[in-house]
Structures are given as structure tokens and as C-alpha cells.
Design an enzyme around this catalytic site. Sequence first.
Site: not given
Length: 274
Positions: A81, A103, A133
Site C-alpha cells: 500500500d 503512489d 494513484e
Amino acid sequence: MLATLKEVLEIANQRGTAIPHFNIDNIAGIEAVMEAADTENYPVILSIGQGAINAGNLWYLADAVQRAANDSKVPVVLHLDHGVSYEQTVVCLRAGFTSVMYDGSHHPFEENVRESLAVIRSAHAVGVSVECELGAIGGVEDGMSHDHLNLVDVGEVERFCAQVNCDALAIGIGNAHGLYKGTPHFDFDRLTACRKLDTPPLVLHGGSGTPDEMLRKAIELGIRKINVATELRMAYMEGLEASVGQRDFYKMCKQAKDNITAVARQKIRLFQGL
């Protein structure tokens, strides 16, 4: 069984549902979520975030997730993540992850594209899925904080998807990490506009504390992965606190674990439209 993010998102696309992404921070969390997944017979994404990584837990959690997945009949994704760098994603590839998120949303658009492509080249070469993202998501999680209103630029989504062949894309429609102060307001028109483009499956971060009806609508409009972290951590801590008076270590741990299982089961059913 271990699966890639791409594989489970295909299931979600076929059924018009969303796959739950649960951040796990210890062995109890893994066991609790897997109990929920096996009971509901539905795929799950077990994700290791920056808080767990900064605590030095990446390798043992990755090993534990792989063992749990091998003992299960449901597809289980081992996911990174909010990966902070290309180098971190490579470490996760070595550790057996089947999906990584890079990210780059806090970087300028061109840098996000460049770094995302580098991660994708390496991950796809070994059969690992990649989530990217656009638009840094607000709120606080794992020490990351953004205080702006998170609304992705639809034009940037179109430009990004034309250049980057990621397997999932996290976008901002007013969602935030952590718990919301009051009722969140999602821009569903913006989600609809993004969904009309040639995008990969879309991801909603910040699922904790969101009213069920808003999550149902997001799924109806095309969200195929929803992240839940804070609600699991709160359930775990509340379980420990509720058992303090008993001063029984094993009862405290069991209550904390059972609390996570209950939250995970509720989210799994919700994301299936049950």
C-alpha cells in the site's frame, strides 16, 4: 490461494462488485481477515502499509500472508500500500508480493508517469500487478498527511491512462484516509466522468467511516476496490480495551481478533451488495 490484483479485479468486474482491501499490521489481523474471507467465500486483498514497514514488519508479514493464502481456497492478494519509491516496490517483489501500489500522486504529473512506468516494467516482468494513484488522497494514514480536498482532474486521468498501463488506478472524489470529520461528500459526477474514459479498474481509498449507501453507490458507478484500514485498527484496540478488566491475555487477544473478523465480514458482504 495467492492471486494477483488483476485477477481479483476481473472477478469484481464480472460481478459488478468491489474487492475489499484490508491493511494488516500483525498476525492476528491476518488470521482475522482470512477467517472472514473463508466464511464469506470471497476474495480479499491483504495489504502491508508504510506503518507496518516502518516498524520493520514487512518480511514476516509477507511470509505470514503467503502461508495463510496457501491454506485458503479463496483468492488472496498480497499487496503493497502506498509504495514510496521504485526501490521499495522491488523489495516487495523479492518478498513475494503479488501486487504493488506505487503512489506518485504527490509528484508532478510527468514524474508520476515516469516512475509509475518504471515500476510497471519491473512488476509486470514477473507477473505482479500494479496500482497507481492520481491526486494525493487527503487525511492521515501510516504517518502520511494531506489536508487538501481530494478531487482528481478528469483530464489528467485521461492523459495518465493513455500513457500508463497500470492494473488499477486510485482516484480522488472527496475521499480521505482515516476517519471523516462529519459526513464525507463524494463527487459521484466526477467518478462517472472518469469511468467513461478507458481506465483500468478504479480504486477508492479511505473506506473507513464512509456511510454504507455511499459505498454502494460508488460500487454501482464503477469502483472495484475499496481500502479499509482505520476501522480494523479501531476494532482491534476496542477489543483489547473491552477485556482489560478480565486481565486475561488470551481473552483480550481473542476479543480483539474477533472484532476485526466482524468488521471484515461486514465489509465483504457490503462490497458484494449483500
